[in-house]
Every structure is written in C-alpha cells, then in structure tokens.
Scaffold this active site. Sequence first.
Site, PDB file in Angstrom:
ATOM      1  N   SER A 136     -40.841  63.330 -61.830  1.00 28.34           N
ATOM      2  CA  SER A 136     -40.254  63.983 -63.006  1.00 28.34           C
ATOM      3  C   SER A 136     -38.811  64.295 -62.975  1.00 28.34           C
ATOM      4  O   SER A 136     -38.509  64.932 -61.856  1.00 28.34           O
ATOM      5  CB  SER A 136     -41.090  65.082 -63.700  1.00 28.34           C
ATOM      6  OG  SER A 136     -40.254  65.769 -64.904  1.00 28.34           O
ATOM      7  N   TYR A 149     -45.433  73.092 -62.397  1.00 28.30           N
ATOM      8  CA  TYR A 149     -45.101  71.545 -62.618  1.00 28.30           C
ATOM      9  C   TYR A 149     -43.651  71.081 -61.759  1.00 28.30           C
ATOM     10  O   TYR A 149     -44.137  70.063 -61.314  1.00 28.30           O
ATOM     11  CB  TYR A 149     -44.968  71.406 -64.141  1.00 28.30           C
ATOM     12  CG  TYR A 149     -44.629  69.878 -64.564  1.00 28.30           C
ATOM     13  CD1 TYR A 149     -45.694  69.120 -64.738  1.00 28.30           C
ATOM     14  CD2 TYR A 149     -43.295  69.355 -64.957  1.00 28.30           C
ATOM     15  CE1 TYR A 149     -45.553  67.621 -65.047  1.00 28.30           C
ATOM     16  CE2 TYR A 149     -43.149  68.024 -65.266  1.00 28.30           C
ATOM     17  CZ  TYR A 149     -44.367  67.251 -65.336  1.00 28.30           C
ATOM     18  OH  TYR A 149     -44.227  66.044 -65.661  1.00 28.30           O
TER      19      TYR A 149
END
Length: 253
Positions: A136, A149
Amino acid sequence: MDITDRTVFITGATSGIGLELARRFAAAGSSVIAGGRRADVLDRLRAEGFGAVPIDVTDQDSVDHARDSILRGHPGLDTIVTMSGIGIPEDLRDPAHFAAAQQMIDTNLLGTIRVIDAFTPRLVGRGAGTIITVTSGIGFLPFPVMPTYAASKAGVHAYSEALRAQLDGTGIEVAELVPPAVATTPEQVRRNPRALDLTAFVTEVMDLLQITPTPHEILVEGVLMHRWAERDGTYADLVAQRSQALAMLTGRQ
C-alpha cells in the site's frame, strides 16, 4: 509478464481490487482461481466459469486445504496474487486497539507469508512463475489513523524484497503491487473523494504488469507521491497533513 496464458490464484478475490483483477486476468485469456471467505461470491464466480476455493489466510489448515485443492485441479498454476488484507482505524491512546492490531498483522503480513509458503515449493519445482504481493502507499507514507495497517504493509514490502533476493535464479519473479487509496465501495467514495476509481486503477495495473521484464514494483501514477515522498523531501509535510484525519477518531478534536 504475459497475462494472456496464465493460471492465476488470487486470494482476497471476492471483493474490491482482488475481484476486479480476477476479472481482468480472465478477460485477457488467463485461467483464474478466486480465493476468499465469502461463499456467496465464490458460488457466483464458479457460475461465471472461474475456479473458486474458500480460504482464510489467518488459518494454516485453510491455506493448506486451498493449496491442495488448487494444485489438484490446476497443476499448471504459475501465478500467485496475495490480495487478502484488512485495514482498521486505531487510537493508540487506548490499549483496546491491540486486538485490531493483532488481526491486521495476522491477515496482512502473516497471511501473505502463509500463502507464499504454501505455493513456493511448487513454483520452485516448475522453475518458473510469478508471485505478486500487495502492499500500500500507506506502507511508504503513513496515514496516522491506521498505524498497524501501515506497519503490516511496510512489512510485506520488506518481505517482498527479501523474497525476490532469495528466489533469484529460480525462474520465479516477485512483483509488489502498491495501491494508493482506491474507491471500491460507495462508502469509500464518500469518505475519500480523492480515492482512485477502481476500473481506472486496475486498467493501469494491468498495463504495468505487461511490461517486460515485470517491474519489481507496480506503481500507478496516483501512488508515486506516497512511494517517493522521502526522496522528494515532501514526507514530513504530507504526514502532518494526513495527521489532520486523527480528528475522526472517537474522543479526538
């Protein structure tokens, strides 16, 4: 890579980016096995002609069962996409966040490792294949609302780099897909109007995947500001800007 004649297994293929990637690989001519936890979506994909297997990447027995089922039905498997992942906001001032942190590490990082470990011996034995990990932009430019995350995706990036080095010379290529924010649901469009359109994002991804040799990092235009923030000297300002979103956490002003 040639996307027209692959046998591709995609975990996390029952929604969002994973589902769209499955459809694009199939449209290009590849055979696709979709993996996920949503039985209703897997049934629909089977009806459309996809292979489909249930898999929970946090459960080793589930991963092993999925691997055995896939390799029985698709012995020519040559491409793995580790799409499964979850993101949960956390307030680090509240120790109760730890349960969410544990869930994200188990799914995003350890889940990726479980799936790769399950199929690497077969790919090494074939002497050819592709592993596509999914990280990401947040792994390179943290979004302070989602700290674990970000950490899990940074971990997958580091793991991908090491995996590529260790598999050098085996015929297996390792590519890392680095999405920015992508609007996969109407709710995500509402929360983040700047999120990329899913269709446009995956179109750009498929174009990049077809470059020869396959790039080590699949970077769409919209993620470059994240990937190169430190190099470009914009990191501190961007993190400060993104920290404004901490106000969305309960009890923060």
